[in-house]
Design an enzyme around this catalytic site. Structure first.
Site: not given
Length: 673
Positions: A184, A186-187, A246, A308-309, A357, A449
């Site tokens: 997998w 993602n970001d 992230t 976050r991020d 995000e 998502w």
């Protein structure tokens, strides 16, 4: 006996002959010098223009203490504002870049480009390799200047093997998009350039689908097209604070964090028991391995559900580091001098866009004009209230070192497709400051998502978009981000095939000569024939159309439809040879393919008015994606697509009337893996 001749007389007699010879020789020398120094035509014009630039730079330096930039066709008039109007008669364009301690200028005259630098103020060169560059101007900055003057970079044709169909069926594995070798992704995490290479990280889960938790996987590149896997750089669940999510990696040039000059510092979110905190990791080997800071977390959660991020950037104007945090419906701004201790500065709050995000924050010059330098705030957002899906929203405005103020309350979208999320942008530190503010790179996670875990890939899950170059351009008086494929993608292009101009009638359509590899680029120019019809590029497998990219002249919109592909219908998905041979293959064992969320089937469209009745579409097609650039990138649409089994094909067709195809080209694209 001969009479004696006096010495004086013997010298006088040959004098007329000596003088005549001397005059003749002198005339010859003068004529050679005149011929060799007389400049005619293009060279003479270029020399005059670059003389003007040299004199203007002296004036600018004398009056303002620094050199200045210029681009006649790019709206940069800084040099003229500081030194007066340049006389550039006969020049098609003039481009000047500066780096504080020196400058480089180029002019295009009659299709030829001539260069001069502050290191050789009286010389002009047509061979870029012979130009003496100031120490603060790199070869990359020079090449960027040449590109501005219309000199395209030439790429060798890719190997024939890279353009051919692979021996084993790759299924949906892209030919030229970055994907994980397995499991997998993602970001994306913002890349940085260090020691001759781009360093890029993405969130990776080696335990998917059985286990959770992401970590940072490292890839490097010299051209942002061909990537080399370097392995996991920051592993999950190793410091007691959770997995690795992230954040941002920066090169700490001055060693402000205390780990040495040039150390790579990563500040990122870790989540444990549902609590999000910000931790620091540092690397002293160019970002290949990282050590957890012993006093982590550097920012403990103040009781927020969403926190976050972290996006970190250097704010040189205020001698500080700036961090943006995604905090639910708002973006928090924090400042620091050492990347460890952070002080809250302000927040930017917006409702109606879901949970924000992956923020980003950067400067660009509107229309290439440094006098219109503008800050851009971007964030991952949900556009459901606007009949959109998730994507990257952005605002333009100003920054005073503590707070961001918008120039327009209404947000815009970086991409109108369904599958461009968690985007990051970055500039090239090898360029001059002015060039870095003219454009920057961008990449996004090519997924959504709503259905990311329902797609028919096997053994690997997720892909990134191609790298794009973005700039700010006035659109109806409002600064708007424009995206184009990064020029290095030209290194993948095989021999193009022209398609004759023709009328596209309502019906079956004209076939396009696409390669069987499933990796190609289509360029089309369409013109309204007065019927207010649609034009469609129909992507096919066998006789069926799995997706269409089109333009509707009735309402001036480009669109992507994918309701006929394997993910949408739940039928006919491809199986790669590698996946077929793998043990525990669910579909090979008879498990049926599930249908995706309804969000996948929605038509994605974006308004982009025709210019003088014409529209240009550039479409990058890979084995499981399409990326559409409308009218030179004024608008973009990125979508995953999953063709059923069958040979690759494509057709052009009119729908609801006749549309004129004025030009079209199909270019095969080489595989990068």
């Amino acid at each position: 006996m001969f009479p004696k001749i006096s010495p004086r007389l013997s010298l006088r007699r040959p004098l007329p002959w000596v003088l005549a010879a001397a005059v003749a020789v002198l005339a010859l020398v003068v004529s050679v010098l005149v011929v060799s120094n007389t400049r005619t035509g293009s060279a003479a014009t270029a020399h005059g223009v670059l003389d003007e630039v040299s004199a203007a730079q002296d004036t600018a330096r004398g009056n303002h203490g620094t050199y200045a930039s210029l681009w006649l066709k790019g709206n940069d008039r800084t040099l003229e504002q500081r030194a007066g109007t340049l006389r550039a008669e006969g020049a098609d364009d003039v481009r000047v870049i500066e780096c504080g301690a020196g400058w480089l200028a180029g002019t295009r005259v009659d299709g030829q480009v001539f260069l001069r630098s502050s290191e050789a103020r009286d010389a002009i060169e047509q061979d870029p390799a012979k130009v003496r560059l100031p120490d603060c101007i790199s070869a990359e900055a020079r090449d960027s200047l040449l590109a501005d003057l219309g000199v395209p970079r030439e790429w060798p044709e890719p190997d024939a093997a890279r353009l051919a169909a692979p021996a084993e069926d790759p299924g949906y594995r892209p030919a030229y998009h970055l994907t994980p070798e397995q499991r997998w992704m993602n970001d994306p995490q913002r890349p940085f350039f260090l020691d001759g290479a781009w360093h890029y990280y993405y969130l990776y889960n080696a335990d998917y689908p059985e286990g959770n938790g992401t970590e940072w996987f490292h890839a490097t590149s010299t051209d942002l097209v061909h990537w080399k896997d370097e392995g996991v750089a920051i592993g999950k669940f190793r410091n007691g604070l959770g997995d690795i999510e992230t954040g941002t990696a920066v090169v700490d040039t001055e060693g402000t964090a205390g780990f040495g000059k040039g150390a790579v510092i990563a500040v990122l979110t870790q989540q444990d028991a549902g609590v999000q905190r910000q931790s620091m990791f540092y690397s002293t080997d160019q970002g290949h391995t990282f050590t957890s800071y012993e006093q982590n977390p550097v920012m403990d959660n103040p009781g927020e559900e969403h926190w976050r991020d972290p996006r970190i950037l250097r704010d040189e104007d205020h001698n500080q580091w700036v961090m943006l945090l995604a905090e639910g419906h708002k973006i928090g701004f924090y400042t620091s001098t050492d990347l460890k201790a952070w002080t809250y500065a302000s927040s930017f709050e917006r409702d109606g866009l879901g949970i924000l995000e992956c923020p980003d924050f950067f400067q660009l010059d509107v229309d290439g004009d440094p006098a219109k330098r503008t800050w851009v705030l971007a964030a991952g957002a949900n556009g459901a209230a606007e009949d959109r899906t998730t994507g990257t929203a952005y605002w333009t405005g100003s920054w005073d070192g503590k707070a961001f103020t918008t120039s327009n309350e209404q947000h815009q979208w970086l991409d109108a497709g369904a599958d461009f999320y968690a985007a990051v942008t970055w500039d090239d530190p090898r360029l001059t400051d002015g060039q870095r503010k003219a454009s920057r790179h961008a990449i996004g996670w090519m997924n959504n998502w709503a259905y990311a875990r329902q797609l028919p890939t096997e053994g690997w899950y997720g892909a990134d978009s191609v790298v794009r170059d973005i700039r700010l351009q006035s659109d109806g008086g409002r600064p708007t981000l424009v995206s184009v494929p990064t020029p290095a993608l030209g290194s993948l292009e095989g021999p193009p095939e022209q398609v004759p101009a023709q009328e596209l009638d309502d019906g079956a359509g004209a076939p396009l000569p696409v390669p069987e590899t499933g990796a190609f680029k289509i360029d089309v120019e369409l013109e309204n024939s007065g019927a207010d019809a649609e034009a469609r590029v129909q992507l096919q497998n066998g006789e069926g159309t799995y997706a269409s990219v089109g333009y509707d002249f009735r309402n001036g919109t480009a669109f992507v439809v994918r309701d006929g592909d394997a993910a949408s219908t739940g039928e006919g998905a491809k199986r790669s040879a590698r996946a077929e041979a793998a043990p525990n293959n669910a579909r090979a064992a008879g498990k049926t393919q599930e249908k995706v969320d309804d969000a996948y089937r929605q038509v994605r469209s974006v308004a982009s008015p025709a210019v003088d009745g014409k529209v240009k579409l550039t479409i990058y097609v890979d084995r499981s994606s399409v990326e559409v650039f409308v009218n030179g990138g004024q608008r973009t649409l990125t979508s995953l697509v999953f063709p059923q089994e069958g040979p690759a094909g494509a057709r052009l067709a009119g729908v609801g009337g006749t549309v004129s195809l004025t030009a079209a080209t199909v270019t095969p694209l080489a595989a990068t893996r």
